[in-house]
Design an enzyme around this catalytic site. Structure first.
Site, PDB file in Angstrom:
ATOM      1  N   ARG A  63      11.601  -6.977   4.174  1.00  0.00           N
ATOM      2  CA  ARG A  63      11.651  -5.602   3.638  1.00  0.00           C
ATOM      3  C   ARG A  63      12.666  -4.715   4.336  1.00  0.00           C
ATOM      4  NH1 ARG A  63       5.463  -3.394   4.564  1.00  0.00           N
ATOM      5  NH2 ARG A  63       5.422  -3.377   6.818  1.00  0.00           N
ATOM      6  N   ARG A  89      -0.791  -8.890  13.125  1.00  0.00           N
ATOM      7  CA  ARG A  89      -1.323  -7.853  12.222  1.00  0.00           C
ATOM      8  C   ARG A  89      -2.163  -8.475  11.102  1.00  0.00           C
ATOM      9  NH1 ARG A  89       4.144  -5.307  10.757  1.00  0.00           N
ATOM     10  NH2 ARG A  89       2.968  -4.177   9.166  1.00  0.00           N
ATOM     11  N   ARG A  92      11.244  -1.469  10.996  1.00  0.00           N
ATOM     12  CA  ARG A  92      10.046  -1.183  11.786  1.00  0.00           C
ATOM     13  C   ARG A  92       9.956  -2.123  12.984  1.00  0.00           C
ATOM     14  NH1 ARG A  92       4.762  -0.372   8.080  1.00  0.00           N
ATOM     15  NH2 ARG A  92       3.849  -1.325   9.943  1.00  0.00           N
ATOM     16  N   LYS A 117       0.822  -1.218   0.000  1.00  0.00           N
ATOM     17  CA  LYS A 117       0.000   0.000   0.000  1.00  0.00           C
ATOM     18  C   LYS A 117       0.854   1.265   0.000  1.00  0.00           C
ATOM     19  CE  LYS A 117      -2.309  -0.971   3.800  1.00  0.00           C
ATOM     20  NZ  LYS A 117      -1.789  -2.311   4.123  1.00  0.00           N
ATOM     21  N   ARG A 168      -9.598   1.188   8.938  1.00  0.00           N
ATOM     22  CA  ARG A 168      -9.231  -0.191   9.262  1.00  0.00           C
ATOM     23  C   ARG A 168     -10.332  -0.920  10.030  1.00  0.00           C
ATOM     24  NH1 ARG A 168      -3.355   0.657   8.994  1.00  0.00           N
ATOM     25  NH2 ARG A 168      -2.230  -1.287   9.268  1.00  0.00           N
TER      26      ARG A 168
HETATM   27  P1  AMP Z   1       0.696   0.542   8.902  1.00  0.00           P
HETATM   28  O1  AMP Z   1       1.918   1.362   8.698  1.00  0.00           O
HETATM   29  O2  AMP Z   1      -0.475   1.023   8.118  1.00  0.00           O
HETATM   30  O3  AMP Z   1       0.948  -0.941   8.688  1.00  0.00           O
HETATM   31  O4  AMP Z   1       0.283   0.701  10.430  1.00  0.00           O
HETATM   32  C1  AMP Z   1       1.156   0.286  11.475  1.00  0.00           C
HETATM   33  C2  AMP Z   1       0.391   0.159  12.779  1.00  0.00           C
HETATM   34  O5  AMP Z   1      -0.164   1.437  13.138  1.00  0.00           O
HETATM   35  C3  AMP Z   1      -0.800  -0.781  12.748  1.00  0.00           C
HETATM   36  O6  AMP Z   1      -0.422  -2.131  12.980  1.00  0.00           O
HETATM   37  C4  AMP Z   1      -1.665  -0.220  13.884  1.00  0.00           C
HETATM   38  O7  AMP Z   1      -1.145  -0.579  15.148  1.00  0.00           O
HETATM   39  C5  AMP Z   1      -1.444   1.285  13.729  1.00  0.00           C
HETATM   40  N1  AMP Z   1      -2.447   1.897  12.806  1.00  0.00           N
HETATM   41  C6  AMP Z   1      -2.213   2.462  11.586  1.00  0.00           C
HETATM   42  N2  AMP Z   1      -3.331   2.912  11.021  1.00  0.00           N
HETATM   43  C7  AMP Z   1      -4.335   2.627  11.896  1.00  0.00           C
HETATM   44  C8  AMP Z   1      -5.748   2.814  11.893  1.00  0.00           C
HETATM   45  N3  AMP Z   1      -6.373   3.372  10.842  1.00  0.00           N
HETATM   46  N4  AMP Z   1      -6.441   2.376  12.974  1.00  0.00           N
HETATM   47  C9  AMP Z   1      -5.843   1.799  14.024  1.00  0.00           C
HETATM   48  N5  AMP Z   1      -4.521   1.582  14.096  1.00  0.00           N
HETATM   49  C10 AMP Z   1      -3.763   1.980  13.043  1.00  0.00           C
END
Ligand code: AMP
Length: 187
Positions: free
Chosen positions: A130, A145, A134, A16, A91
């Protein structure tokens, strides 16, 4: 000209963030990546960052009531005028309903949603290789996740079913990007 109000969806590791950047360049719209916003908050040690850090490390979701105002604030800024690409939000179904309501309040045109399809076995492999450093890219958190995605976020894909295009998310970054753009421009 019509607005490019895009949602980029798909499980962790689907690409994404990479495809969002492709769309940023292509359409001159900003990327709104809630994961990036949270990681910046963690790095700065703000109250939001302090709260989010442990939740993210577990692979859980930050509460809806925290996330929704962050996105509402961001969407109201001027650079979102021509459109935006949301990456990682919504989400959960309540986030999706809140997003629909805020776009309506802001008088925005309808969203278009793209979901990147990548086989489950490929996702874990991609994330673990990757090397972005992180804190949540270890195997245990990644499994969590993926589980959270299936349980909480899959219903959001259904929520946007009518506005959705599905794109094969395997292959090179450029190939996937071209598929996304042709899917968007065909509809
Ligand atoms: P991402 O970079 O999109 O994979 O997000 C990393 C982490 O941030 C996720 O595993 C969640 O813990 C938190 N996070 C990101 N976006 C959201 C969201 N829209 N709602 C809740 N938690 C989020």
């Amino acid at each position: 000209m019509s607005e490019m109000n895009l949602l980029l969806m798909g499980p962790p590791g689907a690409g994404k963030g990479t495809q969002a950047q492709f769309l940023v360049k292509r359409y001159g719209i900003p990327q709104i990546a809630t994961g990036d916003i949270l990681r910046e908050a963690v790095a700065s040690g703000s109250p939001l960052g302090v709260e989010a850090k442990r939740i993210m490390a577990r692979g859980d979701l930050v509460p809806d009531e925290v996330m929704i105002p962050i996105v509402e604030d961001r969407l109201g800024r001027e650079d979102c005028g021509p459109g935006f690409v949301l990456d990682g939000f919504p989400r959960t179904p309540p986030q999706a309903r809140a997003l629909d309501a805020m776009l309506e309040r802001l008088g925005r045109q309808p969203l278009r949603a793209v979901v990147l399809l990548v086989p489950e076995r490929e996702l874990l492999k991609r994330i673990l290789s990757r090397g972005e450093g992180r804190a949540d890219d270890n195997e245990q958190t990644v499994r969590k996740r993926l589980e959270v995605y299936q349980q909480e976020t899959r219903p959001v894909v259904e929520h946007y079913r009518a506005a959705l295009v599905e794109v094969d998310g395997t292959g090179s970054i450029e190939e996937i990007g071209e598929r996304v753009v042709s899917a968007l421009e065909a509809t």
